[in-house]
Each structure stands twice: as structure tokens, then as C-alpha cells.
Scaffold this active site. Structure first.
Site, PDB file in Angstrom:
ATOM      1  N   LEU A 409     -10.227 -11.995  -5.961  1.00  0.00           N
ATOM      2  CA  LEU A 409      -9.015 -10.912  -6.636  1.00  0.00           C
ATOM      3  C   LEU A 409      -9.445 -11.160  -8.108  1.00  0.00           C
ATOM      4  O   LEU A 409      -8.634 -11.781  -8.892  1.00  0.00           O
ATOM      5  CB  LEU A 409      -7.825 -11.273  -6.278  1.00  0.00           C
ATOM      6  CG  LEU A 409      -7.409 -11.129  -4.947  1.00  0.00           C
ATOM      7  CD1 LEU A 409      -5.980 -11.720  -4.542  1.00  0.00           C
ATOM      8  CD2 LEU A 409      -7.298  -9.540  -4.724  1.00  0.00           C
ATOM      9  N   GLU A 411     -10.654  -8.712 -10.774  1.00  0.00           N
ATOM     10  CA  GLU A 411     -11.100  -7.181 -11.177  1.00  0.00           C
ATOM     11  C   GLU A 411     -11.951  -7.337 -12.296  1.00  0.00           C
ATOM     12  O   GLU A 411     -12.977  -6.751 -12.631  1.00  0.00           O
ATOM     13  CB  GLU A 411     -10.083  -6.212 -11.297  1.00  0.00           C
ATOM     14  CG  GLU A 411      -9.475  -5.894  -9.863  1.00  0.00           C
ATOM     15  CD  GLU A 411      -8.703  -6.749  -9.338  1.00  0.00           C
ATOM     16  OE1 GLU A 411      -7.827  -6.190  -8.191  1.00  0.00           O
ATOM     17  OE2 GLU A 411      -8.351  -7.512  -9.863  1.00  0.00           O
ATOM     18  N   ALA A 435      -6.875   2.596  -7.107  1.00  0.00           N
ATOM     19  CA  ALA A 435      -6.966   2.889  -8.500  1.00  0.00           C
ATOM     20  C   ALA A 435      -5.938   2.193  -9.343  1.00  0.00           C
ATOM     21  O   ALA A 435      -6.325   1.804 -10.636  1.00  0.00           O
ATOM     22  CB  ALA A 435      -6.943   4.393  -8.720  1.00  0.00           C
ATOM     23  N   HIS A 478       0.512   1.922  -5.728  1.00  0.00           N
ATOM     24  CA  HIS A 478      -0.503   2.549  -4.564  1.00  0.00           C
ATOM     25  C   HIS A 478      -0.642   3.931  -4.711  1.00  0.00           C
ATOM     26  O   HIS A 478      -1.604   4.264  -3.969  1.00  0.00           O
ATOM     27  CB  HIS A 478      -0.460   1.873  -3.497  1.00  0.00           C
ATOM     28  CG  HIS A 478      -0.314   0.372  -3.078  1.00  0.00           C
ATOM     29  ND1 HIS A 478       0.625  -0.345  -3.556  1.00  0.00           N
ATOM     30  CD2 HIS A 478      -1.252  -0.574  -2.799  1.00  0.00           C
ATOM     31  CE1 HIS A 478       0.473  -1.513  -3.441  1.00  0.00           C
ATOM     32  NE2 HIS A 478      -0.663  -1.952  -2.839  1.00  0.00           N
TER      33      HIS A 478
END
Length: 672
Positions: A409, A411, A435, A478
Site C-alpha cells: 500500500l 501509491e 481513483a 470510493h
């Protein structure tokens, strides 16, 4: 300070001395030129030269180094011409960044140096990507990234080290601990006794050394390099040092206790090594004098060349052209380009088998993996699990875990790794699980990926897939439509398909493009929208809008989910003749198609799922008002979602979405 020459020859020891002395003498000259106003800023590395020089000496010439402000010794030891470096420091167009960057914020492929950005931490993950490229090609090479003790407090430090450890990458992370981050002492920066203690937490080895001892630095990095290659693992080195000047010259050193300068003056890396060479009778005083004179003459000659530059010639067209890397003609050979920009052209595909949007994306990605053996996929859970939306399901069995990589995790580190892969000629696709999660990697995208070609001509061959949008009851974290954040960033390309044929073709085009592309895919359309899709490997041209249907009453300019809202409304209100334009690409925009849509009806509604304030609709409305005013019969109107976070409850979400207000805005326009 104890120097251990081991088996180094006298000739090598002298070479080390010249390499160490050169950046010191250059810096002393630069401080004079700074006071004379001939350069505008300087970040001094005086007192720290042994680290940069030792690192560059210990690595092979074609192994990438990611330096920072105070690493002039990396550039000089890699034999970059001082004359051109001086042009760079003056902001000349003949410098390494054409006058677009300052001091050491630039890189150079020929010398395998990747330029820093001011945020410091993102450098570390680029080394991960370079090392991954070497690992995939089974090359015996490492990558080395510098950071300061202050940079170890950034999340990028944690992410880069964790990723390197998890992926077993041959990376050397090098901390220059000089005691201060600008004016913040280490006592206010971290609580561990030594930063090297953090290595154990990442499952890697580490060592703390005297960063002012050139032979210790060289020998340590040489040995660590061998370890990284043999074990295929990363390593953390902490170098204890001190900077004898301010963070940069304007900041001064009043915040540093005076006794520290006395202590570290006794540990000066140049003077101590010089005394060692004299004591070992490798050099005598006369030889030292000759070396210093030779270097002084070299510096003066190079500065004379560097000062003889042409005045800046401002060329707006060139500035705009250099934002994006050009696509080579070879990469376009044999690729089918589908033109479906008009309804008539779209109808030619109506007899083809239909596929869902999600299947078209999967097919485009699969064919791209077959087409490009250097394409690497990265993302959370994308391997055996197949990704959150199962788009990469089955890929790991066909292409292997080396090319279909589950990520931690992290990014930011994965975006940085993607850029590192690009330095070594790889293509990469990173899947943001949603996104919404892109915020964690935002800095890497907008400051590293987007700017690197403009800054020093390095392409960032990276695609980031962005599952976006609402309509699925997923709530505030989300469901966002955040494409407008990136449309504002020169150097990125942003695409947003609404149909399966476009989804496949735009994804293939994005992967073939040498620039960073954010590829938005609407989650609610994955399995709800189907359409004809050619089975062949083809592209839809990035930057070209599509006319969905032609009409004369109202033009709706939209993209993504808005296309389906608009066509659905048009189908149930046949007494209104709608001209519907699907933008498909949001950066760069197809202004010719936008102007044509305005001219068709004179009444324009811009429709998007994103919230109103700051959405792309504002930019479109402004452009139309500025350049198409004479074509308008009514004010340009925007229909967007509410300026609130995306609510979870379905009734609340339906009210949030722009679709709830579409009829209201169309009636305003038709009655104007």
C-alpha cells in the site's frame, strides 16, 4: 580520522584526491560569483564532499544515481563538463534544462543522473524502479538514491524502503545526516539514536559510517554494492557529516552553535585526506600545489566558456512543444488507428460483436502485454486476485509475477517506481485501486511525472488507471470524479472513455504514448455498458473528441457517464434536436470539435459528473466565451454534481449527481 587504503594504488588515491578537491574548489568559486550576482542561488556541500564523490567512485558509470542539492561531487565525478554546469546554474538555455530549472534540479541520461525535485523524498522510489528494471533484465547493476536526515521523516522514505525490501531490489539508500534540515536539528526530527536503526524495521541491513572519510565511504559503498547484487536486496547507509554553510547561502548559520563548526572543521574531508596522502608520501607539498593550480586553471577555463552564452531567446512554441515527449515514428508503425469521430464512422462498427466496457479494457491491456514485452503492470491485488474489479484476472498465469506485480500500500512509491522503470526504457501501467486513492501519490504525478520531460527531456512512459465515479453507492472515498485535478497539470495527458470501443483503443494509445497518461474508467459503466469492439489491436487517437449524434437545437459537451445521461435524455425527448460531443480526452482538449459543436446550435450545455466549482466545465465555458462568443445564442450553462462530498445513501447520491438537474438546465436553454 583513520584512513585505510587497503589495496588501493597510489595512482587511485591521487585520483580520489583530485575528485574530492574539484567540487570543493568549484564551490569556493561559486560563493564568490554568488556575491558578484553572477549566479542567483547556491546550496553548499562544503564539508560533505566525501559522500557524493565516494558514492560516484564506487558505482559503475552506467548505474543511476539520484542526487540532491549538495551533491556537486556526483556531477563532477561523472565527468559532466563544468562549462555546461555553469550554464545551468546561470539559467542559460545552453544548460542541461534549457534555462527551465535551477541548480541541481535536473538530470542527464548520458551520465545516469536523475535530477531531484524540491520535495526530496520522491527521489528514493525512482531508484526502486531503476533497480526493478535491472532485476527484470537480470543485469548486475544497482541504483543509488540520496536523502538527508530531514527527508527520512517523509512518507516517501518509508514507502520507498518498504517497496525495495518487499520486492528484493538492489537499491542503496544513502542518508547524508548533517544534523540540520534547514534550521531544524535532529533532536526535533526523529527520536531514534541513529537513523540506520530504521533499516531493521524494513527487513534490510544497514550501517552508519563516517561520511567525511572518502576511503570509508568508497569502501563501504563498494562492498554494499556487491552485497546488493549477490543477495538481490536493498541496503541503508547513514553517513555522519556536517555542512559548513547554510542550507542555502541566504539562510545563514546563526541557528548552529559555534562550537560545532570548530568540531567539524577538525573533520574536514578534504584537509584530512590531504594530510593522509602527505603522511603516506603519496604526494608531497609541491605536487599538491601543482594539482591545485591545475584544477584552478581548469575551473577558470571552463567558467570562461560557460560565461560566454547567448542571451535567452524566448520561443513560446518551443516551450509548449517541450511539455510532451514526441512519439517516435517507429512506435506507430503497423498500428491501426480507428477514426470514429462522427456518427457515420461509428456506424461502420455496428456489426461487430459487443463487449462490456470492462471486457474491452481487459482486452486492450492484454493485447498491450503481448505487444510490449517491456510492459510491467503494478497495483494492489492485481496478480492472483485479479484486481478489485477483476480486470487483470488470469494475467499472472500468462505473463508471470515479474510483469504482473502486486504492490504494498505505497501509491507514491509505486508511481515513483514507474518513473524509474521509464528511465531504463520500460513501460508501466499502475492501477489505482480507486481513483480516490491517487491523493497519496499526487506529488509524484504532478511534480515528477508531469514535469520531467519539460525539465530535462526525460520521458515518463507511464499509464495510471483510475477507476472513478459514483452511481454505485460507495460513498465519499470510493466515488469521486477527480479528473479536474490533473487537467490543470501541464505534461500529463488525461483520457476518459465512455464506450467499450473507445475504452480499448484509448488504453492501447495511452500505453503506446511516451508521456504520462491518466486513464479514467467509470466503475458504474464497467458492466452496464456494452458496444461493438474490434478484436484487433488498434488505437483511438488521444486528443480527438467524438460526435455521438448530430443536432441543431442544443449542444451537450460531456464525457464519461455524462454521455449516457445525455443520450438517454435525448432518446426520451425526441422533439429536441441534440448535438452531443464526447470529449474522450480532457488533456489535451479537441478545441476544433468544441468550436464545431458550439457552431451547430448556438446553445451549449456542459455536463459532467464532477462537482461544479473547479470542474473542467468552468474551463470549457471560459474558452467558449472567449473564442466562440459570436456563435452563441444563449449563455453557456454548466450542469454538474453538487458541491458536496459524494454521499453513500443511494437516494442522496442520486440527488448529488448532475443527472438529477439535467432536465432543469436543458429547459433553461431551450427556453432562453
Amino acid at each position: 580520522m583513520q584512513f585505510n587504503r587497503k589495496e588501493l594504488t597510489d595512482e587511485t588515491l591521487v585520483h580520489f584526491y583530485k575528485s574530492l578537491l574539484l567540487p570543493r574548489m568549484i564551490e569556493e568559486k561559486m560563493l564568490v560569483l554568488l556575491r558578484q550576482g553572477k549566479i542567483s542561488k547556491w546550496f553548499s556541500g562544503i564539508g560533505q564532499e566525501a559522500i557524493a564523490v565516494g558514492a560516484a567512485l564506487a558505482l559503475e558509470q552506467d548505474e543511476w544515481i539520484m542526487p540532491l542539492h549538495r551533491n556537486l561531487g556526483v556531477f563532477t565525478t561523472r565527468n559532466m563538463p563544468l562549462s555546461k554546469l555553469f550554464m545551468q546554474w546561470q539559467g542559460s538555455q545552453e544548460g542541461y534544462s534549457k534555462g527551465r530549472e535551477r541548480s541541481f534540479h535536473f538530470g542527464n541520461r548520458e551520465h545516469h543522473i536523475c535530477g531531484m525535485i524540491s520535495h526530496l523524498g520522491p527521489q528514493l522510489a525512482i531508484a526502486d524502479g531503476v533497480a526493478l528494471a535491472h532485476k527484470l533484465r537480470q543485469e548486475n547493476k544497482v541504483a543509488l538514491a540520496f536523502t538527508g536526515e530531514g527527508g527520512t521523516s517523509e512518507g516517501d522514505f518509508h514507502e520507498a524502503l518498504n517497496t525495495a525490501a518487499v520486492w528484493d531490489l538492489p537499491v542503496i539508500f544513502l542518508i547524508e545526516n548533517n544534523g540540520y534540515g534547514l534550521s531544524t536539528p535532529v533532536s526535533e526530527q526523529y527520536r531514534c539514536e541513529n537513523l540506520v536503526e530504521r533499516a531493521r524495521g524494513y527487513g534490510m541491513e544497514g550501517i552508519r559510517i563516517d561520511g567525511n572519510n572518502i576511503l570509508s565511504v568508497y569502501d563501504t559503498i563498494k562492498g554494499v554494492r556487491d552485497y546488493c547484487l549477490e543477495k538481490q536486496k536493498p541496503y541503508l547507509i547513514e553517513c555522519a557529516t556536517f555542512r559548513m554553510r547554510g542550507h542555502e547561502e541566504a539562510s545563514g548559520t546563526k541557528y548552529v552553535p559555534s562550537y560545532l563548526f570548530e568540531v567539524w572543521e577538525m573533520k574536514d574531508p578534504v584537509k584530512n585526506y590531504e594530510q593522509f596522502l602527505l603522511s603516506e608520501k603519496v604526494l608531497d607539498e609541491e605536487q599538491l600545489t601543482v594539482i591545485k593550480q591545475d584544477l584552478k586553471e581548469y575551473i577558470e577555463v571552463e567558467l570562461s566558456i560557460g560565461a560566454n552564452t547567448s542571451p535567452i531567446v524566448v520561443d513560446t512554441e518551443l516551450e509548449l512543444d517541450d511539455v510532451y515527449a514526441p512519439r517516435s515514428k517507429d512506435s506507430q508503425y503497423g498500428i491501426t488507428i480507428i477514426d470514429n469521430t462522427t456518427p457515420q464512422q461509428s456506424n461502420t462498427f455496428s456489426t461487430l460483436p459487443e463487449k462490456r466496457l470492462i471486457d474491452a479494457i481487459k482486452e486492450g491491456l492484454h493485447q498491450s502485454m503481448q505487444q510490449h514485452t517491456n510492459l510491467v503492470l503494478m497495483g494492489q491485488d492485481i496478480a492472483e486476485y485479479g484486481g478489485a474489479f477483476k480486470i487483470t484476472e488470469g494475467f499472472v498465469e500468462e505473463f508471470g509475477k515479474e510483469r504482473v506485480r502486486n504492490t504494498p500500500l505505497c501509491e507514491s512509491a509505486i508511481v515513483g517506481s514507474a518513473l524509474g522503470l521509464s528511465l531504463e526504457g520500460f513501460k508501466s501501467m499502475m492501477e489505482m485501486q480507486f481513483a480516490d486513492f491517487v491523493t497519496v501519490g499526487f506529488n509524484q504525478i504532478v511534480n515528477n511525472l508531469a514535469k520531467i520531460h519539460y525539465r530535462w527531456g526525460q520521458q515518463a512512459d507511464v499509464v495510471i488507471r483510475m477507476p472513478a465515479g459514483g452511481g454505485v453507492g460507495a460513498g465519499p472515498f470510493h466515488s469521486q470524479s477527480n479528473e479536474a485535478w490533473f487537467v490543470h497539470t501541464p505534461g500529463l495527458k488525461v483520457v476518459y472513455p465512455s464506450t467499450p470501443i473507445d475504452a480499448k483503443g484509448l488504453l492501447i494509445a495511452a500505453i503506446n504514448d511516451p508521456n504520462p497518461v491518466l486513464y479514467f474508467e467509470h466503475k458504474a459503466l464497467y458492466r452496464s455498458v456494452s458496444g461493438p469492439v474490434p478484436g484487433e489491436y488498434y488505437e483511438i487517437e488521444i486528443g480527438k473528441a467524438r460526435v455521438v449524434q448530430e443536432g441543431v437545437d442544443i449542444s451537450i459537451i460531456t464525457y464519461g457517464s455524462g454521455i449516457h445521461w445525455a443520450t438517454e435524455y435525448a432518446n426520451t425527448h425526441s422533439y429536441i434536436s441534440f448535438h452531443i460531443l464526447d470529449l474522450r480526452t480532457l488533456l489535451p482538449l479537441d478545441y476544433a470539435a468544441i468550436r464545431s459543436a458550439v457552431a451547430r446550435t448556438g446553445k451549449v450545455l456542459i455536463l459532467h459528473e464532477d462537482t461544479l466549482v473547479g470542474g473542467i466545465g468552468g474551463e470549457l465555458a471560459a474558452w467558449i466565451g472567449e473564442y466562440c462568443f459570436d456563435l452563441l445564442d444563449a449563455p453557456v450553462m454548466r450542469c454538474a454534481s453538487l458541491d458536496t462530498p459524494v454521499p453513500f445513501n443511494i437516494e442522496l447520491e442520486n440527488n448529488f449527481l448532475a443527472k438529477a438537474r439535467l432536465d432543469e438546465y436543458i429547459r433553461k436553454l431551450i427556453n432562453y
